[in-house]
Write an enzyme that holds these catalytic residues in place. Structure first.
Site, short mmCIF file in Angstrom:
data_model
loop_
_atom_site.label_atom_id
_atom_site.label_comp_id
_atom_site.label_asym_id
_atom_site.label_seq_id
_atom_site.Cartn_x
_atom_site.Cartn_y
_atom_site.Cartn_z
N LYS A 84 0.93 -1.11 0.17
CA LYS A 84 0.03 0.09 -0.01
C LYS A 84 0.82 1.33 -0.03
O LYS A 84 1.86 1.19 0.45
CB LYS A 84 -0.63 0.18 1.18
CG LYS A 84 -1.92 0.65 1.05
CD LYS A 84 -3.16 0.15 0.39
CE LYS A 84 -4.65 0.80 0.39
NZ LYS A 84 -5.58 -0.21 0.04
N GLY A 139 -21.13 6.16 4.55
CA GLY A 139 -20.39 6.51 3.49
C GLY A 139 -21.09 6.27 2.12
O GLY A 139 -21.37 5.22 1.75
N LEU A 140 -21.47 7.35 1.37
CA LEU A 140 -22.17 7.45 0.09
C LEU A 140 -21.13 7.74 -1.18
O LEU A 140 -21.59 8.44 -2.09
CB LEU A 140 -23.48 8.12 0.10
CG LEU A 140 -24.27 7.97 1.18
CD1 LEU A 140 -25.30 9.03 1.28
CD2 LEU A 140 -24.96 6.55 1.04
N ARG A 150 -24.63 14.85 -0.98
CA ARG A 150 -25.04 13.18 -1.29
C ARG A 150 -26.04 12.87 -0.50
O ARG A 150 -26.86 12.11 -0.74
CB ARG A 150 -23.70 12.59 -0.73
CG ARG A 150 -22.44 12.60 -1.68
CD ARG A 150 -21.41 11.74 -0.97
NE ARG A 150 -20.16 11.62 -1.73
CZ ARG A 150 -18.84 11.16 -1.18
NH1 ARG A 150 -18.94 10.88 0.06
NH2 ARG A 150 -18.00 11.09 -2.02
C1 HCI Z 1 -8.60 -2.79 -2.79
O1 HCI Z 1 -8.91 -3.75 -2.66
O2 HCI Z 1 -8.13 -1.88 -1.98
C2 HCI Z 1 -8.34 -2.41 -4.31
C3 HCI Z 1 -7.74 -3.17 -5.11
C4 HCI Z 1 -6.63 -2.92 -5.62
C5 HCI Z 1 -5.80 -4.00 -6.15
C6 HCI Z 1 -4.45 -3.92 -6.84
C7 HCI Z 1 -4.02 -2.56 -6.39
C8 HCI Z 1 -4.74 -1.58 -6.13
C9 HCI Z 1 -5.80 -1.94 -5.57
#
Ligand code: HCI
Length: 356
Positions: A79, A183-184, A211
């Site tokens: 991430k 959350g919308l 929203r």
């Molecule tokens: C997620 O599930 O957070 C989004 C999916 C995803 C998969 C691969 C790269 C970025 C986001």
């Protein structure tokens, strides 16, 4: 949330960079490449400290590893967190553009060990810009050769999770059931639409007045944002930020089931235990919200078409059934059962892992 503590982490790699000109700190965390290149979106937010940004990236990267493993996708978990100097809506477009260029440079230096995609506060056009510097990007706009937004697939998967969870909790179908959606945004809004089509009575919460007005016009009941955890419903669907249910909330939240799109809905394992002790059935988020990963990885890595994505995303209901059965058999929380399924696939002895 000290940086020292946050760096004592079991993941594979933490990359950090600061840009003095914009006051932005960039973090990429690779939790695992056991099943393939790490992947997970880029989140941009204003954090109280760099320690908080590291913590968020680490938790989210870990959730991506589990999501990919439990979903049988040949990717690892990672991430990116871009810790902005101010909230996203106060960052001008020139500054944002510089921030994206620096982030793209960082990703490129990882040479494909990490692939990004859209997440909170980033979208397909941001992915388009990243892709001018690095190729390790999912979710570019369709016009630019990408798979576009994953919001609809995520919402479809969450809807399947809601149905499977309601059924297992003895609520039958969603028809006539009180469903509270927090959350919308792109995903939550779509979840509301699908649940309404299935006959659910919708209660909705958001902080954006526009929203809420649209939701009210559609006939849904508005719940003030600060009353969400006190509002009685059959099923609660958190589709905004994570960390919404801690042990105290788990002890009192007046619902029978939880299934939503947010990542890391529970603050910790203890919150899951409390829900279980009260008979509140909770869909593990890394199972329920995998539709976006099916869309991005399916379309851009595995050569799936739209129908394949829908079919695999509908399978989330079956995966949850498996999780719920395992949780009943072993007398463990649904979160622990989902972890068990994911870890079986991640264990070095697992032979299916590399073959997918
Ligand atoms: C997620 O599930 O957070 C989004 C999916 C995803 C998969 C691969 C790269 C970025 C986001």
């Amino acid at each position: 949330m000290s940086i020292d503590d946050e760096l004592r982490w079991d993941g594979e790699l933490t990359v950090a960079r600061h840009d003095r000109e914009t006051g932005t700190t960039f973090v990429i965390r690779i939790d695992s490449t056991r099943l393939g290149p790490a992947s997970g979106g880029t989140r941009a937010a204003h954090y109280p400290s760099i320690g908080h940004a590291l913590a968020d990236a680490g938790k989210l990267a870990g959730a991506m590893t589990l999501k990919m493993a439990v979903s049988d996708l040949p990717m690892g978990g990672g991430k990116s967190v871009i810790a902005l100097p101010a909230p996203r809506n106060r960052i001008d477009s020139a500054t944002w553009s510089r921030i994206l260029d620096i982030h793209a440079e960082n990703i490129d230096k990882l040479e494909g060990n990490y692939w990004t995609g859209p997440d909170v506060n980033t979208n397909s056009s941001d992915m388009d810009q990243l892709s001018r510097t690095t190729k390790y990007v999912f979710g570019r706009s369709v016009d630019n050769g990408g798979a576009g937004s994953s919001a609809h697939a995520t919402a479809l998967g969450v809807f399947e999770a809601m149905k499977a969870t309601a059924r297992r909790r003895g609520l039958g179908t969603l028809d006539g059931r009180k469903v509270l959606v927090q959350g919308l945004g792109a995903v939550g809004g779509d979840v509301v639409r699908l649940a309404a089509q299935a006959g659910a009575r919708l209660l909705v919460a958001d902080t954006d007045p526009q929203r809420l007005e649209a939701a009210s016009l559609a006939g849904h009941t508005i719940v003030p944002a600060d009353e969400v955890l006190r509002t009685s419903c059959d099923l609660f669907a958190p589709c905004a930020m994570g960390g919404i249910i801690d042990s105290a909330a788990a002890a009192s939240i007046p619902t029978l089931a939880v299934a939503g799109a947010a990542n890391n809905i529970l603050t910790d394992a203890a919150a899951g235990e409390v829900l279980r002790s009260r008979g509140v059935l909770c869909a593990p988020d890394f199972v329920a919200n995998a539709g976006g990963a099916f869309h991005l990885v399916g379309r851009e890595v595995l050569g799936w078409n739209e129908d394949d994505v829908v079919e695999r995303t509908r399978g989330i209901g079956r995966t949850l059934d498996e999780v719920y059965s395992l949780s009943e058999e072993r007398g463990i929380t649904t979160e622990a059962a989902a972890l068990l399924l994911a870890r079986t696939r991640l264990s070095p002895a697992s032979t299916t892992a590399a073959a997918t």
